[in-house]
Structures are given as C-alpha cells and as structure tokens.
Enzyme design. Structure first.
Site, PDB file in Angstrom:
ATOM      1  N   GLY A   1       0.666  -1.196  -0.062  1.00 37.29           N
ATOM      2  CA  GLY A   1      -0.013   0.046  -0.042  1.00 37.29           C
ATOM      3  C   GLY A   1       0.808   1.151  -0.134  1.00 37.29           C
ATOM      4  N   SER A   2       0.463   2.263   0.876  1.00 42.31           N
ATOM      5  CA  SER A   2       0.989   3.578   0.497  1.00 42.31           C
ATOM      6  C   SER A   2       2.626   3.632   1.131  1.00 42.31           C
ATOM      7  CB  SER A   2       0.069   4.651   1.315  1.00 42.31           C
ATOM      8  OG  SER A   2      -1.064   4.737   0.901  1.00 42.31           O
ATOM      9  N   THR A   3       3.139   2.783   1.852  1.00 40.07           N
ATOM     10  CA  THR A   3       4.299   2.667   2.352  1.00 40.07           C
ATOM     11  C   THR A   3       5.270   2.517   0.919  1.00 40.07           C
ATOM     12  OG1 THR A   3       4.336   0.301   2.936  1.00 40.07           O
ATOM     13  CG2 THR A   3       3.952   1.937   4.767  1.00 40.07           C
TER      14      THR A   3
END
Length: 601
Positions: free
Chosen positions: A302-304
C-alpha cells in the site's frame, strides 16, 4: 626278553602320543595367544565391555549483550533393566511417589525382559539424586533373606534438554528444538548444523548388566555446539513485543510485526511478533504460530510503497519536492477508476504534499513521469522480488511481475503500492535504504559466533548496494517528515524533541484462502532522528477489525518503541530545525513571495 621289547615299544608309542598331544596344545596356545590374540581379546571385551554416547550440548543463543535466549541444560533419562526387577508391582508402588508418576505407568515400563527401557525422560538431575538416595536407604534396611527384595536395575542416561529463559519474547525468531534434539523452526532450524554439537563416546565394563564404577574410559570427547550472539537487544525487544501484542489485541488484528533496524549496519535490534508461542511448551501450539511472519508472510504494502515511486522520480529528475500536480479524487487509467481514500475536491498539491496526504491519484501521476521499465528497475534496486539476505529460514522473495506481464492498470497500481507483494523485512529494508543515504545494506540478526573456548568471531560485514543518490535520499527524508506533521497522515508517530520521518500504509489485503481482497494491512514505517537516522522501525498489522488506518494503528506503536530505543542508547536530538517543504500550490506561492521579500530587504 620278548616282554621287555613289547614294554619298550608301548612306552615309545605312549611317549610319542604324549609328545604329539603336547605339540597340539603348544600349537593351540600359540594360535590363541599369538595368532588370534586380538580376536579373543575383542570377544572378551565385548562380553565385559560396552560403549555409550556422551551427549554434546547445543550452542547457546544470546542477545547482543550475552543474555541467554536459548541454552542446553543437563537432564537425566531414568532407564531400567527389566530383567533385574523381581517384583514390578512392588517396585512401581515404591518409585511412583518419588518420580510423581502413576504407578501403573511405571509398572508397564519396568515389566518385561528388555535390558533397556525408559521410565522417565528429561528428568532434572536432582530427581535422579533423590531416587538413588531413596533406593539406597530402602536397600540398606534389608538383611539376610530379605536381600532378594532389593530394588535394583535403575540407571541414569545423561542427556541435554533445550531451555528458553525468555519464553515467548523472541520465539518466532529463535524457534524451538524437536524432541530428538534437531531444530524445528526459526534460527534453531536455520542454524542447526552450526549450533549442534558433536557427540562423544566412552567405554565401560559391565558387571551383572550394570556399569562397573571406575571402569569408564573416554574414547572420543564430546564437542559443544557453536554459540550464536544475536544483534537483538533484549530490552528493546521487550518493549517492542509488549507494544505489538497490545496493538494486535486492541485492533483485533490477526497478527502483527515490529522490526527495529540499524540502517547503517543492517543489524536487527528487535524483532517482535504477535500472537506468539512459548518454545518451552510446544505440544499444543498451532503450526501457524511457529512461522516467522516477518520473512515468510507476504502482503501488498500500500502507501508505504509510494516512497519508492517518489525516490525513482526524484532520482530521475522528472519531479522535484515542489513540483505541482492537479490532484482529483478519482481518475481513470486502463478503463479502471482509481481514487483516494477520502473524497475531496480537486487539489493542487506538490510532490511533497502528495506524499504527506498519501494521495493515490497524485502518486499515479508522479509514476507516469517514468517509463514502466524505469519504475520496475527501481523497485528491483530497492530489493522487491529478491530475498533480503537476512539468512532467516523460510524467507520469501515476495512477488514482482516483469513488465512484460503488466496489464494497462499495473503501472498505476504499482505506483501507489499495490499489485506486488513483499515481506515486512523487505519493507523495513526499503526505508533503511532511504535512512542510510540511499545505500541498501542487507539485514542480519547475527552479531557473531563463539566456540566452546569462548573465542568470539564477529559476523562479516553486510553486503551493500547504492540505490539512489545521497541528494535524493536527503530530499525524500525531508518530504517524509511532513507525513508525521499535523498536516500528514501520522501525527501520532511524532516524538517531542526529535525530528521523525515516515510513511503510513493502508493496503487492501489479498486473502489466499478465498482468492479475493478482504480486509486491510495497516502499517507505519519511519526513522529518527530524521536528519541523522539512528533506527528504522516498521509496524505491520494484518487484518485489523477495530480500525484499519496505518497512521492511527501503527503510529503509536512506532512512537513507543522508537522513544525507548533512542533513550536507551542515549541518542540526543540533533537540534536542527525542520525546514517544512510546501505541500500545496498556495503554500509554494506564499513561500516564494516571502523569499523575494527577504532578498529585497
């Protein structure tokens, strides 16, 4: 005269016979004592002497300061020669309360004609001492005809058992040993050949089925296994374990992981998972708990994962931290709609602002400044699709499909951290690369080894690879500080007095059992001090039910563990001031006006 001759003849024959017999005896004596002496000696030794194994202890596993995580302790297998037990029922009734075992179980193990039968495995030496004392006292009271009622036939067999003083504190990393003494999981399995000792042997003379005292002679000395010193700090490990266990419980997550890494050396300072198990008692533990999720479980970040897209674009100079993008709530690519996590009007965000608010549509646009091959190459450079080199057993390489297999929606999906899979160890390594000025150092949990004499050999330096330039890494770290600000997605990770940088992740979770996306992976990965990173800490929670945002769930865990780690190592704040980068077009305009005004004064 004739009789005299006959007598002489008979005497001559008798002498000849006697002489012949003596010659035969002499020949047989020579054959026995000279020609076949070794064979007869060996036969006699086999009848009177035997050999037994001298068990060797496994090497100890300790933390970085020498505190034991796994060690071998002496134990006794209490065995019996069944042929020496004359009254099994009476003997069992006497022995049962001493060994704290049911009398019927003991009677079963001591009844029969076997020379070797185990009554109790892995008993403490003190219990054997008590048994021998009680038997001695009992036999001493017998006299005369009562001597046939003596209780004999019990013998000790020296063994070692594995003990884990810290219990479940670091069990997913250390693992445990099977009943046969072979490592079953974790480092006990992965380093089994190194930790396992070499058994010795000794000979002894037998008398009435027992060892004759004083007859023992060592043939081959037992050699202890190699000791392993880990990079783990027990105190930091304890705080990390307590923090992730609480987070998993409060969020009703299926599991969670915390990894603390030194980005310069690759050393893992803490490695905690929840739920976990007690390696001292594994009889009823589920197999799933014996896995090491940090290297065996894969998930979409995801956003990491957006930090890699940003790093690639900055390095290729297709964007700068202040490049402005028009960011809608939703955009279509490849016939599919992509949108941000919360509905919003069209925004004019800088690259830094896109990262701060974790915009999917904005990151897609940043990714589109790169070719598919370029984006793919940077993910590979960061270690996606390859094992980290940690040496931990069962490590997965994750999954990153080659560009030739990409569909029209793969590139935008990959840009914001979905469409590929990695492990928590790989994700930690990505952020450690940014913290280490763009150099990726392979992680490790082993500080070194020591032999039986105590000679310590440090582990070899870890391999390193330049991924991005120092200039790009510095820019990206400043951008990542905005994530922890009041305007970012993880203000809960801020630590008073320290500059902190990081990134939240809230990814759709792929369920292998159903073949569908179900639930979320919530994560936060960051480092501090942001301008001179000492530690990188990743927090990952799988399938939380009470909330699912990476900032709100992972941020507090990061803050607790990082605060303790910095304070325990006396890492002082750098004292430098945060120079906030503009997050929006309007902020950028105001900053330029201020800059012009300052120059004209």
């Amino acid at each position: 005269m004739g009789n005299l001759r006959l007598a002489h003849s008979r005497i001559a024959i008798l002498v000849t016979v006697i002489f012949g017999v003596l010659i035969l005896f002499a020949c047989q004596l020579v054959r026995v004592q000279v020609i076949q002496a070794n064979a007869y000696q060996a036969k006699a030794a086999n009848e009177m002497q035997s050999t037994r194994v001298i068990p060797a202890p496994r090497g100890e596993i300790t933390d970085v300061n020498g505190i034991g995580f796994a060690r071998s302790v002496s134990a006794i297998n209490i065995v019996v020669d069944q042929t020496q037990i004359t009254d099994p029922a009476r003997v069992a009734a006497f022995v049962a309360p001493i060994l704290n075992l049911p009398a019927e179980d003991i009677q079963s193990s001591i009844t029969g004609t076997r020379k070797y039968s185990i009554v109790l495995k892995n008993a403490r030496p003190a219990l054997w001492d008590r048994l021998t004392e009680e038997l001695y006292n009992y036999n001493k009271t017998l006299a005369g005809k009562e001597l046939e009622n003596r209780i004999i036939g019990f013998f000790p067999e020296r063994v070692f058992i594995r003990e884990y003083p810290s219990g479940s504190l670091v069990s997913s990393l250390i693992g445990f040993v099977r009943a046969d003494g072979i490592g079953a999981s974790g480092l006990e399995s992965g380093q089994n050949s190194l930790i396992t000792g070499t058994d010795g042997r000794y000979s002894y003379a037998r008398g009435y089925g027992a060892e004759i005292p004083g007859s023992q002679r060592e043939l081959v000395a037992a050699k202890s296994g190699t000791n392993i010193r880990l990079t783990i700090d027990r105190d930091v490990q304890w705080v990390a374990a307590e923090a992730i266990a609480t987070a998993v419980k409060d969020s009703a997550a299926s599991n969670g992981t915390v990894i603390v890494m030194d980005p310069k050396t690759g050393e893992i300072i803490a490695h905690a998972t929840a739920p976990t198990f007690n390696p001292n008692n594994t009889k009823s533990v589920e197999l799933s708990l014996m896995r090491n999720p940090s290297v065996q479980d894969v998930y979409e970040p995801g956003s990491t994962g957006k930090v890699m897209t940003m790093a690639a674009a900055l390095e290729e100079k297709t964007v700068s931290p202040t490049t402005v993008f028009t960011v809608p709530y939703m955009l279509k690519r490849g016939g599919e709609a992509f949108h941000d996590h919360e509905k919003h009007p069209i925004q004019h965000l800088t690259t830094s602002g896109i990262l701060a608010v974790s915009s999917n549509t904005g990151t897609i646009q940043v990714g589109e400044t790169l070719s598919h091959d370029t984006l793919y190459s940077y993910l590979r450079k960061f270690g996606i699709g390859s094992k980290t080199g940690s040496g931990l057993p069962g490590e997965s390489a994750g999954l990153l499909r080659p560009v030739s297999d990409w569909s029209r929606t793969t590139a935008p999906t990959v840009a914001f951290g979905q469409g590929y899979s990695l492990t928590a160890m790989q994700a930690t390594s990505v952020f450690a690369t940014i913290a280490n000025n763009g150099v990726r150092v392979s992680p490790t949990v082993i500080a070194g080894t020591s032999d039986a004499s105590g000679h310590f050999t440090p582990a070899a330096n870890r391999s390193s690879t330049r991924v991005i330039s120092e200039d790009t890494a510095v820019k990206l770290r400043i951008m990542m500080e905005s994530v922890v600000s009041a305007h970012g997605t993880a203000p809960s990770a801020a630590i008073p007095g320290y500059r902190v940088a990081g990134k939240t992740g809230t990814a759709n979770r792929y369920d292998q059992n159903t073949g569908r996306y179900s639930g979320y992976t919530a994560s936060f990965i960051g480092f501090a001090p942001a301008d001179a990173p000492r530690y990188v800490i990743s927090v990952t929670l799988q399938d939380p039910k009470n909330g699912h945002w990476g900032g709100s769930l992972g941020g507090p865990v990061f803050k607790k563990v990082m605060t303790f780690a910095l304070q325990s190592e006396n890492v002082a704040p750098t004292g430098t001031k945060v120079l906030p980068v503009a997050l929006t077009k309007s902020e950028l305009a105001r900053a330029r006006v201020t800059q012009i005004a300052t120059k004209t004064q």
